[in-house]
Scaffold this motif. Sequence first.
Motif, PDB file in Angstrom:
ATOM      1  N   THR A 116       0.853  -1.193   0.000  1.00 60.09           N
ATOM      2  CA  THR A 116       0.000   0.000   0.000  1.00 60.09           C
ATOM      3  C   THR A 116       0.885   1.238   0.000  1.00 60.09           C
ATOM      4  O   THR A 116       2.014   1.200   0.469  1.00 60.09           O
ATOM      5  CB  THR A 116      -0.894   0.033   1.253  1.00 60.09           C
ATOM      6  OG1 THR A 116      -0.069  -0.008   2.417  1.00 60.09           O
ATOM      7  CG2 THR A 116      -1.852  -1.140   1.268  1.00 60.09           C
ATOM      8  N   ASP A 117       0.354   2.282  -0.550  1.00 57.08           N
ATOM      9  CA  ASP A 117       1.085   3.564  -0.570  1.00 57.08           C
ATOM     10  C   ASP A 117       0.795   4.282   0.741  1.00 57.08           C
ATOM     11  O   ASP A 117      -0.012   5.201   0.802  1.00 57.08           O
ATOM     12  CB  ASP A 117       0.635   4.384  -1.775  1.00 57.08           C
ATOM     13  CG  ASP A 117       1.394   5.707  -1.892  1.00 57.08           C
ATOM     14  OD1 ASP A 117       2.444   5.835  -1.231  1.00 57.08           O
ATOM     15  OD2 ASP A 117       0.910   6.599  -2.620  1.00 57.08           O
ATOM     16  N   SER A 118       1.470   3.834   1.808  1.00 54.68           N
ATOM     17  CA  SER A 118       1.168   4.315   3.155  1.00 54.68           C
ATOM     18  C   SER A 118       2.444   4.787   3.833  1.00 54.68           C
ATOM     19  O   SER A 118       3.212   3.974   4.380  1.00 54.68           O
ATOM     20  CB  SER A 118       0.522   3.202   3.991  1.00 54.68           C
ATOM     21  OG  SER A 118      -0.604   2.669   3.340  1.00 54.68           O
TER      22      SER A 118
ATOM     23  N   ASP B  79       4.148   1.338   3.814  1.00 46.73           N
ATOM     24  CA  ASP B  79       3.714   0.675   2.574  1.00 46.73           C
ATOM     25  C   ASP B  79       3.379  -0.805   2.768  1.00 46.73           C
ATOM     26  O   ASP B  79       3.356  -1.569   1.807  1.00 46.73           O
ATOM     27  CB  ASP B  79       4.788   0.816   1.483  1.00 46.73           C
ATOM     28  CG  ASP B  79       5.032   2.257   1.097  1.00 46.73           C
ATOM     29  OD1 ASP B  79       4.104   3.075   1.257  1.00 46.73           O
ATOM     30  OD2 ASP B  79       6.142   2.565   0.644  1.00 46.73           O
TER      31      ASP B  79
END
Length: 491
Positions: free
Chosen positions: A239-241, A263
């Motif tokens: 994930t783009d976290s 991520d």
Amino acid sequence: MTRHIRHAACFCALLLVALLVNATRIQVVQAGSYDDNPANRRNSIARYGQPRGDILVDGAPVTGSRDTREQLRYERTYEDGPLYAPVTGFASQEYGTTFLEHSEDDVLSGTDPMLSGFPLWNDLTRSRPLGGDVVTTLDRAAQQAAYDGLRGRKGAVAAIEPSSGRILALVSTPSYNPAALSGNDATVGRSWARLNGDADKPMLNRAVRQTYPPGSTFKVVTAAAALDAGVVTDLDAPTDSPVPYRLPGTTTSLTNASDGCEDLSVREAFRWSCNTVFAKLGVDVGVDDMAATARSFGFNDTALRIPFSVAQSTFDSSLDRAQLALSSIGQYNTRATPLQMAMVSAAVANNGQLRQPYLVERIIRAGGATVSTAGSLPVRQTMYPATAARLKELMTEVVTEGTGTKAAIPGATVGGKTGTAQHGIGNAGTPYAWFVSWAQGERDLEAKVAVAVVVEDAEADRGEISGGGDAAPIARAVMEAVLNSRSQSGG
């Protein structure tokens, strides 16, 4: 002389008619006002003139009636009063009734028309049948396991059978003995003052009448919303976290209790309870879909009764994106009762279907005949069955190799989610320790129990408090009790 006799007879007849008219006026026309007059003790004398019906757990009464030989003859007694107080409530000659003693008062006191085969005759004679008995859905072993697990600490446990909605355990601690309020002497008044003045609020039913920030246990709802909305399609994709995650439109940064969350995939983020991943996920889902999913699980429902009322669990639908991020990890304005979080876990375990929880199985007359049963209760689909299947997988991994390993039961499949909810000014209060879970026995075709546990005053230093450490062992004990009792009964 005859004329005088006729006049006297007519006068006597008029007096008799007047007497009958006045009696009719008092007994029929004004009967209601006399019945409701506080000075009229006949209703109270009649109410306590016979034993009250009982509340039953596993077929055995947990209540009784004691003959005092006084004007208000029968007082309520309780077996294991503190254990069952959140279910029975109290029946007091001075302070009225609460919980099942209140919601089922007509049955227990014998005034419910369905208890009599001749209700019109009872109305005419102003008599009442013997009180009926209320058969609960509780599992005695599960109730005891929950009570023992809390060991008097502030907290609560709610357990549900996912396939039916039957409430198997409902415990709140610290508790009290309802028998202390049953009578009408001076000791009752002193007990009432002491209980109401106690800072620990022993009469508060924390399982259904207290809401808490659910913390990371709410990530079950957020994950369901993300999967249903298609925001997440691959549980294992990065994930783009970022870490820290800056809340949208603010300069405030959100961090994690554990390292390595940047991520991380949804699977790993759920296993290790990464705030940054799920806060961003809630923002990506959007407030409308998040609120809709929360509603499907029972949040914002003002009408839930089991049969007594349950405090409303809330998910705010008027949020900016920063508030939504916090709400999606069970903080900000998100609040839930333990019963509500047990419902969330039950819906996951039951393939996305949520049965309305209930506490009364049936009503029986004093002679043992059943007069009513719970019947079929409403069910709603909270999420797609495929979403529920993936959430079951995620929750199982939390127990097998994540933060909830202390809930594992040998030979059973257990799913869970830990939570540590911050509260107080500047989050200075001791965090609440949460754990929600479900369990399925080795030979079972479906999950037999879903549990939610919250511990307010966990026995650990602040930095060590976690749902996995404090609440998970309690949930495990309750789940084991249910699985063992079901296997012994063949259920």
